[in-house]
Scaffold this motif. Structure first.
Motif, short mmCIF file in Angstrom:
data_model
loop_
_atom_site.label_atom_id
_atom_site.label_comp_id
_atom_site.label_asym_id
_atom_site.label_seq_id
_atom_site.Cartn_x
_atom_site.Cartn_y
_atom_site.Cartn_z
N HIS A 1 9.73 10.38 -23.09
CA HIS A 1 8.28 10.49 -23.17
C HIS A 1 7.91 10.78 -24.61
O HIS A 1 8.42 11.72 -25.22
N ASP B 1 6.08 5.91 -23.46
CA ASP B 1 7.51 6.19 -23.49
C ASP B 1 8.17 5.34 -24.57
O ASP B 1 7.61 4.35 -25.03
N HIS C 1 6.01 8.64 -14.23
CA HIS C 1 5.05 9.69 -14.53
C HIS C 1 4.40 10.26 -13.27
O HIS C 1 3.31 10.83 -13.34
#
Lengths: 228, 421
Positions: free
Chosen positions: B155, B103, B198
């Protein structure tokens, strides 16, 4: 102060049948004032080169007060010329970027013989030749002034002989006459022998002894009883 | 003589300037190559110094080092989470910290890790404190965020088509003192937060995480609307439950012997690899060294070309001044003086060019290093070293030897040239 004696001098140039210069005998006594003349190619310049030690003759002796230049090595001849010959050239050969005084002093400085009294003498000489601004940059001077600087330079080391190669050829008549007079007066005052190469009739007329060259040999050598 | 040289140079200043510029540029090229290569080597070595042992899944060791030490975004294979548990229980290990990448925020990488790493490796906190809850973040010294700032999580990276994690944000609670590593550009968050963002959780089968794509810019293979992430959730760093799959673990061994033993052990396992970053970089330098030789050869070739060109100019120039030089000789200047003038004049120009060139090279390398540091986060030390003495001596020698050639030509030239031809 210096007397010249040439004996059996011969200079040859590659590719030429006849010698460029051939002088059996020539005597110039100390303190004499002599003018060399003759058409171009007659050997005037070659003779000047020989008597100043710039050119070593193939044969013969070039004696100044007994010192035979033809027998000396190149560095020794350079040193001898620096100390004994005051050279004035048609093209002045002054160096831009330097002042009149610096130009007068340059050869002496490069030879590391410019002491305090030499520096003082340079200024005095410039005044003597009629230049009152010793620090004037050379490139701002007129041709007549430039040749005066060159004359002062020639006299800096109190040479025994002054050799001037066409000193007036690139000057106007007024300046030419002035330079001619200056050279003769300075030579007389210092006792130096004066040898001038010229084809300037007025300059020639001023000299008591006139040597004419043709085809590399002396064609005439006359001395007037009274100089003009 | 110096007076004459300077008068001459002043008169011919445009030519003199061109000569100095030519020499300076050629010298600067060589100096920049040498300084920049050394800066890159020293800088990356110093940056990797703080990372003793890196354990990762089998794959490219170089990539493992580039990703963990230099935070270069790339897809790393994952290893099973129980490796972290094993390392933490190992008596030879001072601490082992998981790291998770993928990220970013505003171009700064978000790195998930543990409090142990922050406590023991960072040079300390310069502002605020280290993170204590899932939604807290600590920024590196080079990240322009103050405590209290809000960090959204993306992301991948924005310029490669990253995708926002909606509803996920961190609160900056502290700022680290500079470490001189690329981690100064990192935003450090609890790894637990990275997992939760995630959709991964401790206790899940680590193997289930193997398919997770860490590639930046890759389409996130999870639901961005996240359920697990909680801003104020407490941190569990005992790793009591098997953590999800991990791309890398930074390990601080207790001793050098332990470091070698651990590396050996984790190299022998089929599912892990252990590397010393410094060692991997050494391999990279060997390759960079070849590139440097090529660049150096080009720089030397350029310098030779410039030297040859200057020699040509000098010889022509001396030829054009035959009469002037001859006149000086005829007027009584000794030939060594003329030799000295020609030699001195050209040497002054070459030495001036060399000195200016070294300065320019140093300046260019410094500017490049600054730009590099701003981008990569770790400083490149641009410095001359003892190794340069040989090259500098050669440069100095060339500067005073090359002018001997035109000076020798002048030495041989008879003064007669001054007279009317």
């Amino acid at each position: 102060m210096l007397s010249l004696s040439l004996a059996g001098v011969e200079v040859r140039f590659p590719g030429l049948e006849t010698p460029g210069l051939r002088i059996e005998r020539l005597e110039i006594p100390a303190a004499a004032q002599v003018v060399l003349s003759g058409p171009s190619g007659s050997g005037k310049s070659t003779l000047v080169n020989v008597i100043t030690g710039l050119l070593r003759p193939a044969a013969g002796a070039v004696s100044w007060n007994g010192t035979d230049l033809a027998a000396l090595s190149e560095p020794v001849r350079d040193r001898w010329r620096g100390a004994n010959v005051g050279l004035v050239m048609q093209d002045f050969h002054l160096f831009p970027g330097l002042s009149a005084r610096e130009n007068v002093l340059l050869p002496a400085r490069l030879a590391r013989v410019a002491g305090k009294e030499t520096v003082a003498r340079a200024v005095a000489l410039l005044e003597r030749v009629g230049l009152s601004r010793p620090d004037q940059p050379i490139e701002t001077m007129s041709r007549g002034e430039m040749q005066r600087v060159a004359v002062a330079r020639a006299l800096l080391r109190a040479p025994g002989v002054i050799v001037a190669d066409e000193p007036t050829a690139s000057l106007d008549p007024v300046n030419g006459a002035a330079i001619g007079t200056l050279l003769r007066d300075l030579a007389r005052q210092s006792g130096a022998t004066l040898i001038v190469v010229s084809h300037d009739p007025r300059l020639i007329a001023a000299f008591p002894r006139r040597i004419a060259l043709a085809d590399g040999t002396v064609s005439a050598d006359e001395t007037l009883s009274e100089a003009g | 003589m110096l007076r004459f040289i300077f008068a001459d140079l002043r008169r011919l200043w445009p030519g003199a300037v061109v000569v100095v510029v030519l020499v300076a540029l050629a010298v600067a090229l060589g100096a920049t190559v040498t300084l920049q290569e050394r800066a890159l080597r020293l800088g990356s070595a110093r940056a990797s110094d703080k990372f003793d042992l890196v354990i990762g899944a089998p794959g490219s060791e170089t990539q493992l080092v580039l990703s963990t030490v230099f935070l270069q975004p790339a897809a790393l294979p994952l290893m099973h989470g129980d490796i972290l548990q094993r390392l933490n229980a190992d008596p030879r290990v001072a601490w082992a910290a998981p790291v998770g990448f993928g990220d970013s925020f505003d171009g700064y990488p978000i790195v998930g890790t543990s409090r142990a790493l922050l406590r023991d490796t960072a040079s300390g906190v310069s502002l605020g404190r280290i993170f204590a809850a899932e939604g807290e973040a600590v920024v590196g010294a080079a990240v322009p965020l103050a405590p209290g700032a809000h960090v959204a999580s993306m992301h991948g990276e924005a310029d490669t088509g990253g995708q926002m994690h909606e509803g996920v944000g961190y609160r900056v609670v502290g700022r680290l003192a500079p470490t001189g590593t690329p981690w100064d550009r990192a935003i450090l968050v609890p790894i637990q937060a990275v997992w939760h963002v995630h959709d991964l959780d401790a206790g899940q089968d680590g193997a289930a995480a193997q398919g997770h794509d860490q590639a930046p810019g890759g389409v996130a293979d999870h639901d961005p609307a996240d359920g697990l992430f909680e801003l104020d959730a407490p941190l569990d760093e005992t790793w009591g439950e098997i953590p999800p799959g991990l791309p890398a673990i930074l390990v601080k061994p207790k001793s050098i012997a332990d470091a070698y033993a651990l590396r050996r052990e984790y190299r022998l396992r089929p599912d892990t690899v252990g590397v010393f970053p410094a060692e991997v970089l050494t391999g990279l330098y060997a390759m960079m060294g070849d590139a440097r030789s090529v660049l150096s050869a080009i720089a030397v070739g350029t310098q030779a070309l410039v030297a040859a060109a200057l020699l040509l100019v000098a010889v022509i120039h001396v030829g054009q001044r035959r009469r002037q030089i001859g006149a000086l000789r005829a007027l009584g200047a000794p030939r060594w003086a003329i030799f000295g003038i020609v030699w001195g004049e050209l040497s002054v120009l070459l030495l001036a060019g060399a000195v200016i060139g070294l300065g320019l090279g140093y300046l260019a390398a410094s500017l490049m290093a600054q730009a590099f540091s701003a981008r990569q986060g770790f400083p490149l030390p641009v410095e001359f070293s003892r190794d340069d003495l040989g090259g500098l001596a050669l440069l100095g020698a060339a500067s005073v030897l090359i002018p001997l050639i035109p000076a020798a030509l002048v030495w041989r030239q008879p003064p007669l040239a001054a007279m009317r031809s």
